[in-house]
Design a protein around this motif. Structure first.
Motif, PDB file in Angstrom:
ATOM      1  N   UNK A  25       0.837  -1.243   0.098  1.00  0.00           N
ATOM      2  CA  UNK A  25      -0.004   0.026   0.164  1.00  0.00           C
ATOM      3  C   UNK A  25       0.784   1.288  -0.131  1.00  0.00           C
ATOM      4  N   UNK A  26       1.880   1.295   0.828  1.00  0.00           N
ATOM      5  CA  UNK A  26       2.994   2.381   1.056  1.00  0.00           C
ATOM      6  C   UNK A  26       3.512   2.793  -0.583  1.00  0.00           C
ATOM      7  N   UNK A  27       3.848   1.482  -1.240  1.00  0.00           N
ATOM      8  CA  UNK A  27       4.294   1.631  -2.518  1.00  0.00           C
ATOM      9  C   UNK A  27       3.503   2.154  -3.577  1.00  0.00           C
ATOM     10  N   UNK A  28       2.121   1.611  -3.685  1.00  0.00           N
ATOM     11  CA  UNK A  28       1.457   2.254  -4.367  1.00  0.00           C
ATOM     12  C   UNK A  28       0.958   3.756  -4.088  1.00  0.00           C
ATOM     13  N   UNK A  33       1.859   9.358  -5.559  1.00  0.00           N
ATOM     14  CA  UNK A  33       2.188  10.866  -5.099  1.00  0.00           C
ATOM     15  C   UNK A  33       3.292  11.111  -6.091  1.00  0.00           C
ATOM     16  N   UNK A  34       4.430  10.327  -6.398  1.00  0.00           N
ATOM     17  CA  UNK A  34       5.426  10.809  -7.237  1.00  0.00           C
ATOM     18  C   UNK A  34       4.776  11.074  -8.602  1.00  0.00           C
ATOM     19  N   UNK A  35       3.890  10.248  -9.166  1.00  0.00           N
ATOM     20  CA  UNK A  35       3.200  10.716 -10.407  1.00  0.00           C
ATOM     21  C   UNK A  35       2.570  11.787 -10.489  1.00  0.00           C
ATOM     22  N   UNK A  36       1.769  11.983  -9.306  1.00  0.00           N
ATOM     23  CA  UNK A  36       0.932  13.175  -9.339  1.00  0.00           C
ATOM     24  C   UNK A  36       1.901  14.271  -9.406  1.00  0.00           C
ATOM     25  N   UNK A  37       2.900  14.599  -8.682  1.00  0.00           N
ATOM     26  CA  UNK A  37       3.839  15.504  -8.523  1.00  0.00           C
ATOM     27  C   UNK A  37       4.561  15.805  -9.731  1.00  0.00           C
ATOM     28  N   UNK A  38       5.022  14.714 -10.345  1.00  0.00           N
ATOM     29  CA  UNK A  38       5.821  14.967 -11.751  1.00  0.00           C
ATOM     30  C   UNK A  38       4.630  15.266 -12.673  1.00  0.00           C
ATOM     31  N   UNK A  39       3.880  14.924 -12.939  1.00  0.00           N
ATOM     32  CA  UNK A  39       2.660  15.389 -13.717  1.00  0.00           C
ATOM     33  C   UNK A  39       2.448  16.751 -13.580  1.00  0.00           C
ATOM     34  N   UNK A  40       2.193  17.300 -12.291  1.00  0.00           N
ATOM     35  CA  UNK A  40       1.582  18.433 -11.987  1.00  0.00           C
ATOM     36  C   UNK A  40       2.837  19.621 -12.320  1.00  0.00           C
ATOM     37  N   UNK A 320      -5.458  15.878 -14.707  1.00  0.00           N
ATOM     38  CA  UNK A 320      -4.624  15.293 -15.543  1.00  0.00           C
ATOM     39  C   UNK A 320      -3.613  14.678 -14.735  1.00  0.00           C
ATOM     40  N   UNK A 321      -2.861  15.111 -13.578  1.00  0.00           N
ATOM     41  CA  UNK A 321      -2.094  14.470 -12.633  1.00  0.00           C
ATOM     42  C   UNK A 321      -2.696  13.244 -12.020  1.00  0.00           C
ATOM     43  N   UNK A 322      -4.011  13.641 -11.548  1.00  0.00           N
ATOM     44  CA  UNK A 322      -4.598  12.659 -10.971  1.00  0.00           C
ATOM     45  C   UNK A 322      -4.972  11.236 -11.665  1.00  0.00           C
ATOM     46  N   UNK A 323      -5.031  11.663 -13.169  1.00  0.00           N
ATOM     47  CA  UNK A 323      -5.268  10.489 -14.174  1.00  0.00           C
ATOM     48  C   UNK A 323      -3.744   9.808 -14.178  1.00  0.00           C
ATOM     49  N   UNK A 324      -3.059  10.495 -14.509  1.00  0.00           N
ATOM     50  CA  UNK A 324      -1.536   9.799 -14.608  1.00  0.00           C
ATOM     51  C   UNK A 324      -1.206   9.227 -13.400  1.00  0.00           C
ATOM     52  N   UNK A 325      -1.635   9.644 -12.042  1.00  0.00           N
ATOM     53  CA  UNK A 325      -1.274   8.829 -11.061  1.00  0.00           C
ATOM     54  C   UNK A 325      -1.849   7.398 -10.928  1.00  0.00           C
ATOM     55  N   UNK A 326      -3.328   7.563 -11.303  1.00  0.00           N
ATOM     56  CA  UNK A 326      -4.238   6.426 -11.533  1.00  0.00           C
ATOM     57  C   UNK A 326      -3.319   5.380 -12.553  1.00  0.00           C
ATOM     58  N   UNK A 329      -0.484   3.889 -10.871  1.00  0.00           N
ATOM     59  CA  UNK A 329      -0.800   2.794  -9.864  1.00  0.00           C
ATOM     60  C   UNK A 329      -1.457   1.357 -10.715  1.00  0.00           C
ATOM     61  N   UNK A 330      -2.276   1.728 -11.580  1.00  0.00           N
ATOM     62  CA  UNK A 330      -2.811   0.577 -12.430  1.00  0.00           C
ATOM     63  C   UNK A 330      -1.694  -0.311 -13.299  1.00  0.00           C
ATOM     64  N   UNK A 331      -0.501   0.575 -13.762  1.00  0.00           N
ATOM     65  CA  UNK A 331       0.524  -0.138 -14.404  1.00  0.00           C
ATOM     66  C   UNK A 331       1.302  -0.853 -13.367  1.00  0.00           C
ATOM     67  N   UNK A 332       1.704  -0.354 -12.372  1.00  0.00           N
ATOM     68  CA  UNK A 332       2.197  -1.164 -11.082  1.00  0.00           C
ATOM     69  C   UNK A 332       1.666  -2.358 -10.891  1.00  0.00           C
ATOM     70  N   UNK A 333      -0.049  -2.250 -10.636  1.00  0.00           N
ATOM     71  CA  UNK A 333      -0.549  -3.324 -10.224  1.00  0.00           C
ATOM     72  C   UNK A 333      -0.526  -4.328 -11.313  1.00  0.00           C
TER      73      UNK A 333
END
Length: 641
Positions: A25-28, A33-40, A320-326, A329-333
């Motif tokens: 869960x922490x990794x997800x 968070x990293x994807x959201x910040x980077x996309x933002x 867009x950042x939330x979409x990239x974060x999702x 996470x989906x890619x990691x899953x």
């Protein structure tokens, strides 16, 4: 194949599972968070670049529109009629004013619209290009205007202001008029008022909020227009009233405060516009939900004291950042699922690889030799052909070895039952010997009737011995597997018959919950009987030291349509380790010298040859339970619509 439960990985202890889930869960969350910040970050950078480009365009348009009349006061300063009018009272003052007005009117008509006028040193308008209009500026006192105070002191000035006659905003360019005859003394001020209607028209066309702010942080132009004369931050009312009288013809200033700080906005600054946005900018969002974030970009307009500010809504960047974060996470899953799926496939394949290890090594050796000797395409083709032939021979050898093992297992069972069969045959043989001798004696005496009765009894005993030997001959016969309709109840009875003497000797109770003719399977009868003999023999061995010896049979129909023949005993059952390796070749739980560990492996392979299977597990109440999966009788209507 082994029971499905035996193939599952050993579960981790509950604390370890909780720690693993927490770490996952922490990794997800960290990835999201990293994807959201980077996309933002990249979204804001793109928005900053677009806003900077928009500022360049707006700044160039405003600069060309507002400052294109900045050189007109220089032309007014050089006109002799204007200088003569400002030198002082004379008899021809009215004539000089008319000539000055005419010059300013012609100059205004030629330049297309700006208001041009001249002030004396007291701040009174003494000549104007709009003298023909009733609401002209002639005689107006503009001494309170900041541009006049600067220009009369000898400094060129430019200011945004609203005149008190027509109450029209404009940008004023003021230049001091000096008299060469009076040692270049300032005798007046030449002023050009540049209209900003075209700027307003372009400004109001902006979709996003945008502002033009003067040096006092007062909004001169705004989209939306409701923000005109608002202030960036709250200011003292006295100062705003004084500024309104001096520069804005008494217009009320600061009734709205945007309460934003534009320090550092040249490079982009995130601000929150107030809750009381106009409706067309709120998208019907209730004010109670708070202010919305915007990226503010500002630029100082060259030649003016203005700043132009554009606001870019950051909501699309957040979405867009939330979409990239999702998506991350989906890619990691998906990646984790792929890894788990791969590990599971490897785990399931490991058993098959071990069973084929010897053949695989031979294949690898052959492939290595083929690769070493391959020089061109023809040799590669030949090598592949040789490999196919080797595999076919190996498969034939393997099948032949399997058939030999099946036959050997049969003969081993027959050897185990030899004692019981000998006991069963010894009694009829003794009776036949006695009856034969008696029949001969009675015939010698001429008692034909008694002799015939004795021979009839001999015939019955001979048929009984044939019934005993017949199943043994059928069971021991080596024949290829041929599927046919087999009554499961009869196959069980035939297998039990071979162990009849042992069952009685060891006092084993048999429960056969199978009705004859009710369960018909499509398989090889002889090989099904071999599997049952192997399972019954193992069950008897497992119950040898048990106080209660119970053997039971039952048949059900599985959800897949196959017949499930269950063989249960009351023996010592299986340990978890034994259950995990039960069907591996040469694995046995018997004492050394009592078994090779091939019986269950061979039995499973026999069943799989005609589409069945073999599974194992604990029996209810203790002991072992084997389930023989048998294909049902093919439907006669299969293939018809």
């Amino acid at each position: 194949m082994p029971d499905s439960a035996a193939q599952l990985p050993t579960p981790l202890p509950r604390p370890h599972r909780l720690l693993g889930l927490a770490a996952l869960l922490v990794a997800f969350l960290a990835l999201a968070l990293f994807s959201y910040r980077l996309s933002e970050h990249y979204g804001i950078a793109e928005m900053r670049e677009a806003a900077s480009h928009q500022l360049d365009i707006l700044g160039a348009a405003i600069d060309s529109e507002v400052t294109r009349h900045a050189s007109i006061p220089s032309a007014v300063e050089l006109n002799a009629d204007i200088v003569a009018l400002l030198r002082g009272p004379s008899e021809g003052q009215d004539i000089l004013q008319a000539e000055a007005n005419s010059f300013l009117q012609k100059l205004n008509d030629h330049l297309g619209g700006p208001a041009i006028f001249v002030l004396d040193t007291s701040g009174t308008v003494v000549a104007s290009s709009d003298w023909i209009f009733s609401d002209n500026l002639l005689g107006s006192d503009l001494s309170y205007m900041p541009f006049f105070r600067d220009a009369v002191r000898g400094t060129p000035a430019r200011h945004y202001a609203v005149d008190h006659i027509r109450h029209e905003p404009g940008y004023y360019f003021a230049l001091p008029i000096r008299d060469e005859a009076q040692e270049w003394k300032v005798i007046g001020v030449a002023v050009v008022k540049s209209g900003i209607r075209e700027v307003e028209r372009r400004w109001l066309a902006q979709e996003a909020p945008a502002l033009i702010v003067d040096r006092n942080d007062v909004v001169l132009l705004a989209s939306p227009p409701e923000w005109r004369y608002a202030t960036l931050r709250p200011q003292a009312r006295d100062a705003l009233d004084r500024l309104g009288r001096q520069q804005f013809a008494g217009q009320p200033l600061g009734e709205i405060s945007l309460d934003i700080d534009l320090d550092g906005a040249d490079e982009g600054r995130i601000v929150r516009l107030p809750k009381h946005l106009p409706k067309h900018l709120r998208d019907d969002v209730a004010p109670a939900q708070g202010a919305r974030p915007y990226l503010a970009m500002s630029r100082h307009l060259s030649g003016t004291a203005w700043r132009i500010v554009v606001f870019s809504d950051l909501r699309p960047v957040g979405v867009q950042a939330a979409t990239h974060a999702a998506l991350s996470v989906a890619a990691l899953g998906c990646l984790l699922l792929g890894v788990l799926y791969t590990r599971q496939r490897r785990r399931l394949a490991r058993g098959r690889e071990e069973a084929r290890a010897m053949l695989e090594r031979a294949n690898q050796e052959l492939e290595r030799k083929v690769e070493e000797r391959t020089a061109d395409l023809s040799e590669a083709v030949a090598g592949l052909q040789r490999e196919v032939q080797e595999r076919q021979r190996a498969e034939q050898t393997l099948r032949a070895a399997q058939d030999e093992l099946v036959q050997a297992a049969k003969l081993a069972v027959l050897g185990q039952m030899a004692t019981g069969v000998t006991h069963e045959l010894s009694q009829p043989l003794g009776a036949i010997r006695t009856l034969s001798a008696n029949a001969a004696e009675f015939m010698r005496r001429g008692d034909q009737a008694t002799a015939e009765r004795n021979l009839a009894i001999v015939e019955q005993l001979t048929e009984q011995m044939g019934n005993i030997i017949g199943p043994l001959k059928t069971f021991a016969r080596k024949s290829p597997a041929v599927s046919s309709a087999v009554d499961v109840a009869q196959a069980v009875d035939s297998a039990l018959f071979l162990f009849e003497s042992r069952l009685k000797k060891e006092n084993v109770s048999v429960t056969r919950g199978i009705e004859a003719g009710r369960s018909i399977a499509w398989c090889d009868r002889n090989r099904l009987q071999q599997v049952l003999v192997n399972l019954i023999g193992n069950a008897l061995d497992a119950m040898r030291e048990e106080p209660v010896r119970r053997l039971s049979f039952s048949v059900d129909v599985a959800s897949s349509g196959m017949l499930a023949l269950a063989v249960s005993d009351s023996g010592y059952g299986f340990s978890e380790e034994a259950l995990a390796h039960l069907f591996e070749p040469f694995f046995t739980t018997k004492q050394p010298g009592e078994g090779l560990g091939l019986g269950l492996t061979i039995s499973r392979d026999i069943l799989r040859d005609f589409g069945g299977d073999l599974m194992a597990g604990p029996a209810p109440g203790g002991g072992a339970r084997f389930v023989v999966m048998l294909p049902p009788l093919p439907s006669l209507n299969r293939g018809t619509p």
